[in-house]
Design a protein around this motif. Structure first.
Motif, PDB file in Angstrom:
ATOM      1  N   THR A  40       0.852  -1.192   0.000  1.00 52.49           N
ATOM      2  CA  THR A  40       0.000   0.000   0.000  1.00 52.49           C
ATOM      3  C   THR A  40       0.885   1.239   0.000  1.00 52.49           C
ATOM      4  N   LEU A  41       0.330   2.313  -0.462  1.00 55.16           N
ATOM      5  CA  LEU A  41       1.029   3.592  -0.419  1.00 55.16           C
ATOM      6  C   LEU A  41       0.317   4.499   0.583  1.00 55.16           C
ATOM      7  N   ILE A  72       3.023  14.009  -8.413  1.00 56.35           N
ATOM      8  CA  ILE A  72       3.752  12.770  -8.623  1.00 56.35           C
ATOM      9  C   ILE A  72       2.723  11.707  -8.959  1.00 56.35           C
ATOM     10  N   ASN A  73       2.954  10.990 -10.042  1.00 57.08           N
ATOM     11  CA  ASN A  73       2.075   9.889 -10.429  1.00 57.08           C
ATOM     12  C   ASN A  73       2.832   8.581 -10.263  1.00 57.08           C
ATOM     13  N   LEU A  74       2.312   7.712  -9.414  1.00 61.46           N
ATOM     14  CA  LEU A  74       2.902   6.401  -9.189  1.00 61.46           C
ATOM     15  C   LEU A  74       1.939   5.341  -9.701  1.00 61.46           C
ATOM     16  N   VAL A  75       2.478   4.220 -10.116  1.00 56.19           N
ATOM     17  CA  VAL A  75       1.644   3.122 -10.592  1.00 56.19           C
ATOM     18  C   VAL A  75       1.895   1.920  -9.692  1.00 56.19           C
ATOM     19  N   VAL A  76       0.822   1.415  -9.105  1.00 52.05           N
ATOM     20  CA  VAL A  76       0.888   0.228  -8.258  1.00 52.05           C
ATOM     21  C   VAL A  76       0.391  -0.945  -9.079  1.00 52.05           C
ATOM     22  N   ARG A  77       1.231  -1.979  -9.175  1.00 56.29           N
ATOM     23  CA  ARG A  77       0.831  -3.193  -9.905  1.00 56.29           C
ATOM     24  C   ARG A  77       0.492  -4.272  -8.886  1.00 56.29           C
ATOM     25  N   HIS A  78      -0.596  -4.976  -9.122  1.00 63.53           N
ATOM     26  CA  HIS A  78      -0.981  -6.066  -8.233  1.00 63.53           C
ATOM     27  C   HIS A  78      -1.620  -7.192  -9.040  1.00 63.53           C
ATOM     28  N   LEU A  79      -1.624  -8.372  -8.457  1.00 64.83           N
ATOM     29  CA  LEU A  79      -2.244  -9.523  -9.109  1.00 64.83           C
ATOM     30  C   LEU A  79      -3.727  -9.552  -8.777  1.00 64.83           C
ATOM     31  N   ASN A  80      -4.551  -9.747  -9.809  1.00 67.55           N
ATOM     32  CA  ASN A  80      -5.980  -9.880  -9.566  1.00 67.55           C
ATOM     33  C   ASN A  80      -6.315 -11.345  -9.285  1.00 67.55           C
ATOM     34  N   LYS A  82      -7.467 -13.538 -11.146  1.00 65.72           N
ATOM     35  CA  LYS A  82      -7.126 -14.403 -12.271  1.00 65.72           C
ATOM     36  C   LYS A  82      -5.607 -14.515 -12.450  1.00 65.72           C
ATOM     37  N   SER A  83      -4.855 -14.063 -11.462  1.00 67.89           N
ATOM     38  CA  SER A  83      -3.389 -14.070 -11.489  1.00 67.89           C
ATOM     39  C   SER A  83      -2.827 -13.259 -12.659  1.00 67.89           C
ATOM     40  N   GLN A  84      -3.507 -12.180 -12.989  1.00 71.84           N
ATOM     41  CA  GLN A  84      -3.030 -11.250 -14.013  1.00 71.84           C
ATOM     42  C   GLN A  84      -2.693  -9.931 -13.328  1.00 71.84           C
ATOM     43  N   PHE A  85      -1.654  -9.268 -13.860  1.00 70.88           N
ATOM     44  CA  PHE A  85      -1.279  -7.991 -13.278  1.00 70.88           C
ATOM     45  C   PHE A  85      -2.253  -6.897 -13.699  1.00 70.88           C
ATOM     46  N   GLU A  86      -2.645  -6.070 -12.723  1.00 65.00           N
ATOM     47  CA  GLU A  86      -3.446  -4.880 -12.982  1.00 65.00           C
ATOM     48  C   GLU A  86      -2.647  -3.690 -12.477  1.00 65.00           C
ATOM     49  N   SER A  87      -2.809  -2.572 -13.129  1.00 70.39           N
ATOM     50  CA  SER A  87      -2.112  -1.357 -12.712  1.00 70.39           C
ATOM     51  C   SER A  87      -3.114  -0.354 -12.165  1.00 70.39           C
ATOM     52  N   ASN A  88      -2.719   0.269 -11.082  1.00 69.79           N
ATOM     53  CA  ASN A  88      -3.540   1.277 -10.437  1.00 69.79           C
ATOM     54  C   ASN A  88      -2.746   2.577 -10.338  1.00 69.79           C
ATOM     55  N   PRO A  89      -3.103   3.617 -11.078  1.00 69.59           N
ATOM     56  CA  PRO A  89      -2.362   4.877 -10.946  1.00 69.59           C
ATOM     57  C   PRO A  89      -2.777   5.613  -9.667  1.00 69.59           C
ATOM     58  N   ILE A  90      -1.795   6.154  -8.973  1.00 67.05           N
ATOM     59  CA  ILE A  90      -2.048   6.934  -7.759  1.00 67.05           C
ATOM     60  C   ILE A  90      -1.322   8.260  -7.914  1.00 67.05           C
ATOM     61  N   SER A  91      -2.044   9.346  -7.675  1.00 62.69           N
ATOM     62  CA  SER A  91      -1.472  10.692  -7.824  1.00 62.69           C
ATOM     63  C   SER A  91      -1.305  11.347  -6.461  1.00 62.69           C
ATOM     64  N   TYR A  92      -0.201  12.071  -6.333  1.00 61.21           N
ATOM     65  CA  TYR A  92       0.065  12.872  -5.141  1.00 61.21           C
ATOM     66  C   TYR A  92       0.256  14.315  -5.581  1.00 61.21           C
ATOM     67  N   GLU A  93      -0.240  15.252  -4.775  1.00 62.89           N
ATOM     68  CA  GLU A  93      -0.057  16.676  -5.064  1.00 62.89           C
ATOM     69  C   GLU A  93       0.772  17.318  -3.962  1.00 62.89           C
ATOM     70  N   LEU A  94       1.674  18.192  -4.371  1.00 62.31           N
ATOM     71  CA  LEU A  94       2.531  18.900  -3.425  1.00 62.31           C
ATOM     72  C   LEU A  94       1.684  19.827  -2.559  1.00 62.31           C
ATOM     73  N   GLN A  95       1.861  19.721  -1.237  1.00 67.36           N
ATOM     74  CA  GLN A  95       1.101  20.547  -0.307  1.00 67.36           C
ATOM     75  C   GLN A  95       1.984  21.464   0.532  1.00 67.36           C
ATOM     76  N   SER A  96       3.199  21.001   0.841  1.00 73.53           N
ATOM     77  CA  SER A  96       4.076  21.784   1.716  1.00 73.53           C
ATOM     78  C   SER A  96       5.527  21.599   1.318  1.00 73.53           C
ATOM     79  N   VAL A  97       6.304  22.646   1.555  1.00 74.32           N
ATOM     80  CA  VAL A  97       7.739  22.622   1.289  1.00 74.32           C
ATOM     81  C   VAL A  97       8.434  23.269   2.474  1.00 74.32           C
ATOM     82  N   SER A  98       9.429  22.594   3.016  1.00 72.25           N
ATOM     83  CA  SER A  98      10.242  23.156   4.085  1.00 72.25           C
ATOM     84  C   SER A  98      11.520  23.706   3.460  1.00 72.25           C
ATOM     85  N   LEU A  99      11.917  24.920   3.882  1.00 74.52           N
ATOM     86  CA  LEU A  99      13.094  25.593   3.326  1.00 74.52           C
ATOM     87  C   LEU A  99      14.082  25.933   4.451  1.00 74.52           C
ATOM     88  N   HIS A 100      15.364  25.697   4.210  1.00 75.72           N
ATOM     89  CA  HIS A 100      16.404  26.091   5.165  1.00 75.72           C
ATOM     90  C   HIS A 100      17.219  27.222   4.548  1.00 75.72           C
TER      91      HIS A 100
END
Length: 159
Positions: A40-41, A72-80, A82-100
């Motif tokens: 899981t992500l 950021i777009n990540l793709v999670v692959r998992h077996l269904n 029927k023992s076939q790979f399925e891909s699930n796209p997951i998107s993340y959006e930038l919310q915060s940035v720390s600066l030094h």
């Protein structure tokens, strides 16, 4: 660019096999590969960027500009079933940035950029201000980025 596989420190299928690898399933030894799987992500993805290096007399700040993505777009692959790979796209959006800010890794000042209510904000010790052009701001402070916080974007239903 660092591959996620490298972050685990394991061998990939393109590398040389590990000699005398112990199989816990059949209790034998043989040549083989190590595979790491992420089941899981997280809803919040935090990326910390090391901005200092050890040197004679202490630590010094690294002056490397960070290029970042607002999504950021990540793709999670998992077996269904029927023992076939399925891909699930997951998107993340930038919310915060720390600066030094500062030339020394042992001193300086931290500020933050935060995306809230469709507006980017710059947060300092005593002030909060609207960032009018976030890309220009990140271009100016790119060498100061230490932490990126991405939130998982919920999938929306079709039309």
């Amino acid at each position: 660019t660092e591959l996620l596989m490298n972050c685990f420190g394991g061998k990939s299928h393109d590398s040389e096999p590990i000699k005398e690898l112990h199989c816990e399933g059949c209790e034998t030894k043989g040549d083989g590969f190590v595979e790491h799987n992420i089941k899981t992500l997280p809803d919040v993805l935090i990326l910390h960027i090391t901005r200092a290096s050890d040197c004679v007399g202490g630590r010094s700040s690294l002056e490397v500009k960070v290029s970042l993505s607002f999504r950021i777009n990540l793709v999670v692959r998992h077996l269904n079933k029927k023992s076939q790979f399925e891909s699930n796209p997951i998107s993340y959006e930038l919310q915060s940035v720390s600066l030094h800010h500062g030339a020394s890794a042992t001193g300086g000042h931290f500020t933050a950029l935060r995306h809230y209510s469709k507006v980017w904000w710059h947060i300092d010790d005593s002030s909060v201000s609207v960032v009018r052009d976030i890309e220009e701001c990140l271009s100016r402070f790119g060498r100061n980025v230490t932490t990126l916080v991405y939130h998982r974007k919920l999938a929306t239903a079709g039309p």
